[in-house]
Structures are given as C-alpha cells and as structure tokens.
Design a protein around this motif. Structure first.
Motif, PDB file in Angstrom:
ATOM      1  N   UNK A   1      14.426  -0.802  39.476  1.00 65.48           N
ATOM      2  CA  UNK A   1      15.221   0.353  39.893  1.00 65.48           C
ATOM      3  C   UNK A   1      15.199   1.426  38.804  1.00 65.48           C
ATOM      4  N   UNK A   2      15.478   2.670  39.139  1.00 63.44           N
ATOM      5  CA  UNK A   2      15.483   3.738  38.136  1.00 63.44           C
ATOM      6  C   UNK A   2      16.507   3.464  37.035  1.00 63.44           C
ATOM      7  N   UNK A   3      16.142   3.812  35.822  1.00 64.35           N
ATOM      8  CA  UNK A   3      16.997   3.646  34.640  1.00 64.35           C
ATOM      9  C   UNK A   3      17.305   2.190  34.322  1.00 64.35           C
ATOM     10  N   UNK A   4      16.421   1.282  34.752  1.00 60.82           N
ATOM     11  CA  UNK A   4      16.616  -0.126  34.409  1.00 60.82           C
ATOM     12  C   UNK A   4      16.410  -0.328  32.911  1.00 60.82           C
ATOM     13  N   UNK A   5      17.181  -1.210  32.273  1.00 63.69           N
ATOM     14  CA  UNK A   5      18.286  -1.976  32.860  1.00 63.69           C
ATOM     15  C   UNK A   5      19.653  -1.302  32.693  1.00 63.69           C
ATOM     16  N   UNK A   6      19.669  -0.076  32.130  1.00 65.49           N
ATOM     17  CA  UNK A   6      20.937   0.535  31.722  1.00 65.49           C
ATOM     18  C   UNK A   6      21.901   0.751  32.875  1.00 65.49           C
ATOM     19  N   UNK A   7      21.398   1.239  33.995  1.00 66.29           N
ATOM     20  CA  UNK A   7      22.280   1.459  35.131  1.00 66.29           C
ATOM     21  C   UNK A   7      22.823   0.141  35.668  1.00 66.29           C
ATOM     22  N   UNK A   8      22.007  -0.894  35.603  1.00 62.13           N
ATOM     23  CA  UNK A   8      22.457  -2.221  36.023  1.00 62.13           C
ATOM     24  C   UNK A   8      23.594  -2.746  35.165  1.00 62.13           C
ATOM     25  N   UNK A   9      23.576  -2.407  33.875  1.00 65.89           N
ATOM     26  CA  UNK A   9      24.656  -2.837  32.987  1.00 65.89           C
ATOM     27  C   UNK A   9      25.978  -2.175  33.382  1.00 65.89           C
ATOM     28  N   UNK A  10      25.888  -0.886  33.748  1.00 68.20           N
ATOM     29  CA  UNK A  10      27.096  -0.164  34.176  1.00 68.20           C
ATOM     30  C   UNK A  10      27.635  -0.744  35.479  1.00 68.20           C
ATOM     31  N   UNK A  11      26.738  -0.998  36.429  1.00 70.44           N
ATOM     32  CA  UNK A  11      27.157  -1.541  37.728  1.00 70.44           C
ATOM     33  C   UNK A  11      27.759  -2.935  37.552  1.00 70.44           C
ATOM     34  N   UNK A  12      27.237  -3.692  36.600  1.00 75.32           N
ATOM     35  CA  UNK A  12      27.790  -5.025  36.337  1.00 75.32           C
ATOM     36  C   UNK A  12      29.249  -4.932  35.912  1.00 75.32           C
ATOM     37  N   UNK A  13      29.562  -3.991  35.041  1.00 74.37           N
ATOM     38  CA  UNK A  13      30.953  -3.840  34.604  1.00 74.37           C
ATOM     39  C   UNK A  13      31.827  -3.375  35.770  1.00 74.37           C
ATOM     40  N   UNK A  14      31.289  -2.484  36.606  1.00 77.82           N
ATOM     41  CA  UNK A  14      31.991  -2.060  37.825  1.00 77.82           C
ATOM     42  C   UNK A  14      32.352  -3.291  38.656  1.00 77.82           C
ATOM     43  N   UNK A  15      31.372  -4.180  38.847  1.00 76.02           N
ATOM     44  CA  UNK A  15      31.583  -5.373  39.654  1.00 76.02           C
ATOM     45  C   UNK A  15      32.626  -6.295  39.023  1.00 76.02           C
ATOM     46  N   UNK A  16      32.521  -6.545  37.723  1.00 78.77           N
ATOM     47  CA  UNK A  16      33.423  -7.521  37.100  1.00 78.77           C
ATOM     48  C   UNK A  16      34.854  -6.993  36.980  1.00 78.77           C
ATOM     49  N   UNK A  17      35.030  -5.692  36.839  1.00 79.58           N
ATOM     50  CA  UNK A  17      36.395  -5.152  36.820  1.00 79.58           C
ATOM     51  C   UNK A  17      37.040  -5.312  38.193  1.00 79.58           C
ATOM     52  N   UNK A  18      36.277  -5.022  39.247  1.00 77.31           N
ATOM     53  CA  UNK A  18      36.832  -5.140  40.601  1.00 77.31           C
ATOM     54  C   UNK A  18      37.126  -6.593  40.963  1.00 77.31           C
ATOM     55  N   UNK A  19      36.135  -7.461  40.786  1.00 75.43           N
ATOM     56  CA  UNK A  19      36.350  -8.869  41.105  1.00 75.43           C
ATOM     57  C   UNK A  19      37.379  -9.484  40.155  1.00 75.43           C
ATOM     58  N   UNK A  20      37.331  -9.065  38.886  1.00 78.40           N
ATOM     59  CA  UNK A  20      38.264  -9.595  37.912  1.00 78.40           C
ATOM     60  C   UNK A  20      39.708  -9.263  38.238  1.00 78.40           C
ATOM     61  N   UNK A  21      39.930  -8.118  38.879  1.00 79.34           N
ATOM     62  CA  UNK A  21      41.290  -7.768  39.289  1.00 79.34           C
ATOM     63  C   UNK A  21      41.814  -8.756  40.324  1.00 79.34           C
TER      64      UNK A  21
ATOM     65  N   UNK B   1      30.492  -7.138  30.147  1.00 80.83           N
ATOM     66  CA  UNK B   1      29.657  -6.973  28.952  1.00 80.83           C
ATOM     67  C   UNK B   1      29.052  -8.310  28.533  1.00 80.83           C
ATOM     68  N   UNK B   2      29.810  -9.371  28.716  1.00 84.62           N
ATOM     69  CA  UNK B   2      29.313 -10.716  28.391  1.00 84.62           C
ATOM     70  C   UNK B   2      28.075 -11.059  29.222  1.00 84.62           C
ATOM     71  N   UNK B   3      27.975 -10.489  30.442  1.00 86.92           N
ATOM     72  CA  UNK B   3      26.822 -10.733  31.312  1.00 86.92           C
ATOM     73  C   UNK B   3      25.624  -9.842  30.986  1.00 86.92           C
ATOM     74  N   UNK B   4      25.799  -8.837  30.157  1.00 87.67           N
ATOM     75  CA  UNK B   4      24.730  -7.868  29.914  1.00 87.67           C
ATOM     76  C   UNK B   4      23.383  -8.471  29.522  1.00 87.67           C
ATOM     77  N   UNK B   5      23.314  -9.464  28.631  1.00 88.99           N
ATOM     78  CA  UNK B   5      21.979  -9.977  28.260  1.00 88.99           C
ATOM     79  C   UNK B   5      21.165 -10.475  29.448  1.00 88.99           C
ATOM     80  N   UNK B   6      21.795 -11.223  30.373  1.00 89.50           N
ATOM     81  CA  UNK B   6      21.002 -11.731  31.497  1.00 89.50           C
ATOM     82  C   UNK B   6      20.717 -10.637  32.520  1.00 89.50           C
ATOM     83  N   UNK B   7      21.634  -9.662  32.648  1.00 91.73           N
ATOM     84  CA  UNK B   7      21.367  -8.534  33.550  1.00 91.73           C
ATOM     85  C   UNK B   7      20.190  -7.725  33.019  1.00 91.73           C
ATOM     86  N   UNK B   8      20.119  -7.551  31.707  1.00 95.95           N
ATOM     87  CA  UNK B   8      19.008  -6.820  31.086  1.00 95.95           C
ATOM     88  C   UNK B   8      17.676  -7.541  31.285  1.00 95.95           C
TER      89      UNK B   8
END
Length: 198
Positions: free
Chosen positions: A92-112, A76-83
C-alpha cells in the motif's frame, strides 16, 4: 509471505471449492466457536498486561487518558510486526508508515471496548474473550472481497472502514456523560491500590 500471496492462495481455494458458500459458512462457524475458544488463552497474556496491569496503573491520570494511552502503547508494541507486513502487507502507499498509524487507530478503538469490559467486570477474562473473538473473525471479510481494495481500508478486521462501528462505540464509552465507563471513583481507586500492593 505478502498479503497478496495470502489473498491469491485464499482466492484459489475458494475458486476450486465445490461450494464457496459452504466454505464461508464453515469459516464463520469456526470463527465464532472454535476460534474464540483457542484465541482467548493466547489473548489472555496481552490482556493481563494491557488492561490488567498497565491500565490499572494509569487510572490515576483519569479514566479517559488511561484508556487512550493504554490503547496507544498497545498499538506501538505491535509496530515491529506491522512493519514486516502483518495485518496490511507492504503493497500500500506509504508502507509501512501509514500502517503503523492505522494500527494505533485500531488498538485505541478496540482497547476502549476491552477496557470497558475489564473495568465493569473487575476481571481481564471478558477482555481476553473479546480479544480472542476479534482475532478469530478478523480475516473473515477477506472471503467476500472483490477487486483489489486497500488492506488499510478493509475488508479485514484491521481495516479503517471495518473499525467505524468501533469508533462509534468508543466515542460513546469515552465521551458520553452517562457512559458505562464512568464507574464510581472508589471502585477504581480500590482496584489501583490493590494492584499496586501486589
């Protein structure tokens, strides 16, 4: 600058090169040597905050909730620059909203994974090195892209498909009973207490 303009510039450079394979090889060598050496010190600031401070203070919730919540907040902290188009562009379709979701997907996985190395070592430096290495190699797949794939899927390191191996690793670390993330409780409690006393 848009993701498409970056792709066009990169494609032109590779096309004009006498040996695209040599460019790819030099980029790979730089990505696994010089890149991590430079990026580690930049990534240390983030890792000190996320895994060194926030994770330690969330551990009383339990290891799994603490690791997942830290990863979500990091995303979520990365959301402003992803947006604004960072990582995925805005084409991409649904930009930037889908990108925000994928960003959290990425940070949860890498963060683990970053949480695992932090908890196992008792230091944020291994996580900073891992974070710096991921940042260094994240764009390498773009050199080999063909056609016009969705930036949300890949080939950059922030794409959903590229992150599948990290999903497997995160699942093992979070949910397998014998996972290395399961540290003795006194060790975790001692780290939380020592962090809280500072």
């Amino acid at each position: 600058p848009s993701m498409e303009s970056f792709r066009s510039t990169l494609s032109e450079e590779v096309a004009n090169a006498s040996s695209p394979a040599a460019i790819a090889l030099s980029q790979l060598i730089a990505a696994i040597t010089i890149g991590p050496a430079i990026n580690t010190f930049v990534a240390f600031g983030e890792e000190f905050g996320w895994r060194g401070f926030l994770l330690q203070h969330l551990l009383p919730m339990g290891k799994r909730p603490a690791v997942v919540l830290t990863g979500m907040i990091w995303g979520i902290w990365h959301w402003p620059i992803v947006a604004m188009g960072h990582n995925y562009g805005l084409e991409y379709p649904s930009a930037p909203w889908l990108g925000l979701v994928v960003t959290v997907w990425m940070t949860v996985l890498l963060g683990t994974l970053f949480a695992w190395v932090t908890l196992r070592s008792g230091s944020v430096w291994p996580a900073a090195i891992a974070h710096g290495t991921v940042n260094a190699v994240a764009g390498f797949g773009i050199l080999f892209r063909t056609g016009d794939p969705s930036p949300l899927l890949g080939p950059s390191g922030a794409g959903v498909v590229v992150l599948v191996p990290f999903l497997v690793a995160a699942w093992i670390l979070l949910w397998k009973e014998d996972a290395a993330l399961s540290l003795p409780e006194p060790i975790l409690e001692g780290r939380v207490e020592s962090t809280g006393d500072d």
